[in-house]
Write a protein that holds these residues in place. Sequence first.
Motif, PDB file in Angstrom:
ATOM      1  N   ASP A  41       0.814   4.166  -2.938  1.00 21.77           N
ATOM      2  CA  ASP A  41       0.627   5.479  -2.966  1.00 21.77           C
ATOM      3  C   ASP A  41       1.954   6.345  -3.634  1.00 21.77           C
ATOM      4  OD1 ASP A  41      -1.494   4.852  -1.356  1.00 21.77           O
ATOM      5  OD2 ASP A  41      -0.944   5.295   0.476  1.00 21.77           O
ATOM      6  N   GLN A  93      -6.668   9.725  -3.823  1.00 19.36           N
ATOM      7  CA  GLN A  93      -5.324  10.283  -3.697  1.00 19.36           C
ATOM      8  C   GLN A  93      -5.341  11.514  -4.492  1.00 19.36           C
ATOM      9  OE1 GLN A  93      -2.332   7.423  -3.809  1.00 19.36           O
ATOM     10  NE2 GLN A  93      -0.710   8.922  -4.265  1.00 19.36           N
ATOM     11  N   ALA A 139      -8.943   3.939  -4.501  1.00 19.47           N
ATOM     12  CA  ALA A 139      -7.860   4.748  -3.819  1.00 19.47           C
ATOM     13  C   ALA A 139      -6.796   5.629  -4.354  1.00 19.47           C
ATOM     14  CB  ALA A 139      -6.948   3.644  -3.219  1.00 19.47           C
ATOM     15  N   ALA A 140      -6.468   5.396  -5.704  1.00 17.23           N
ATOM     16  CA  ALA A 140      -5.680   6.158  -6.540  1.00 17.23           C
ATOM     17  C   ALA A 140      -6.415   7.255  -6.977  1.00 17.23           C
ATOM     18  CB  ALA A 140      -5.046   5.333  -7.669  1.00 17.23           C
ATOM     19  N   GLU A 145       0.896  -1.232   0.008  1.00 18.43           N
ATOM     20  CA  GLU A 145      -0.073   0.035  -0.010  1.00 18.43           C
ATOM     21  C   GLU A 145       0.984   1.209  -0.039  1.00 18.43           C
ATOM     22  OE1 GLU A 145      -3.284  -0.499   2.780  1.00 18.43           O
ATOM     23  OE2 GLU A 145      -3.740   1.490   2.673  1.00 18.43           O
ATOM     24  N   ALA A 169       1.462   8.914  -6.793  1.00 14.91           N
ATOM     25  CA  ALA A 169       1.838  10.126  -6.601  1.00 14.91           C
ATOM     26  C   ALA A 169       3.050  10.597  -7.676  1.00 14.91           C
ATOM     27  CB  ALA A 169       2.459  10.573  -5.374  1.00 14.91           C
TER      28      ALA A 169
END
Length: 325
Positions: free
Chosen positions: A171, A205, A201-202, A167, A175
Amino acid sequence: MTSPALPAALRIALDAKLEGLSRSDAAARAAVISKTYRDGGGSGTIRTEVDALAYALARMPATYAAVTACLNALLEVRPHFTPHSLLDIGAGPGTASFAAAEAFPSLQSFALLDRNSALRALANELSRETARMNQMTYAAGEARSTLALADAADLVVASYVIGELTEAERDELVALAWRKTSDTLLIVEPGTPAGYARAMAARAQLTAGGAHVAAPCPHESACPLAPPDWCHFAQRLARSRAHKQIKGAELPFEDEKFSYVIMTRAAVTDRPARVLAQPAVGKVEVAAKLCTEDGVAIARVPRRDRSAYAAARRWRWGDGVMQES
Ligand SMILES: C[S@@+](CC[C@H](N)C(=O)[O-])C[C@H]1O[C@@H](n2cnc3c(N)ncnc32)[C@H](O)[C@@H]1O
């Protein structure tokens, strides 16, 4: 719309490579690789030339079809998008690059990166078979460090990759991928609840950092689907003889399930609603589950509304459909 089938040159090159091999060995290796994936493992078992070829024969047609479906969705919302440069993260045998080359004739430079040397060698060989890709560069190494050194590109793709990361690594990679995106980033994952969760989740973010959602969602709010439901799509693809042999499969086709998100630097206007399941076409009405700007809704198009009914009969799972306001 670009075809989800592997381009002929690529299919012929793959089939030719299989000629010198024992099909039963390749099928056995493909079975081990597939089992590793099903058990939640990654591509670490792909070590040799035979492994790479077995992986490509078993999985490349399906991942190619899924990436093509996503790029078709992108073209639908941005028909004038003409990227010149592509960055393919965790490129493996080059699947997403080959798909993007077909979808975007404007692409001139292809930068691929991956840590798997067997898949990289195969991509290099396959690229020599296609005029478009024979100028590509392929950086070897861990994705985050190679990505940090890469030039930004108009179109960045991470196809079936982020599931192989922890995870925290994910992240960081997402990014970094966004930092290297001059225009559009596509993340494609298997169409499982876990693959969908990673894509979401991406998305969360990146939207938190100011990125925009181009597809599949017609909005930038949180996904309205609640477990056990999840957003995923299916792309049907024909299986060649070699593909069937490698997979020990009888059916002449398969349906690849995938989840995805496409993020852009500039906001996309007029995003269509998205068909979230195969619509039910009845004599009285077409009923379709749609993701709309206002959340999930069941659209019911009655037969008496002749032209709308005729149009709705053609809706397919995954299609973008413009709704009258
Ligand atoms: C399932 S394959 C997908 C390959 C290709 N993108 C496709 O769609 O066919 C995942 C790829 O990600 C690469 N990969 C996974 N983790 C990586 C990392 N940390 N650094 C570099 N490559 C990585 C693997 O080596 C493998 O080639």
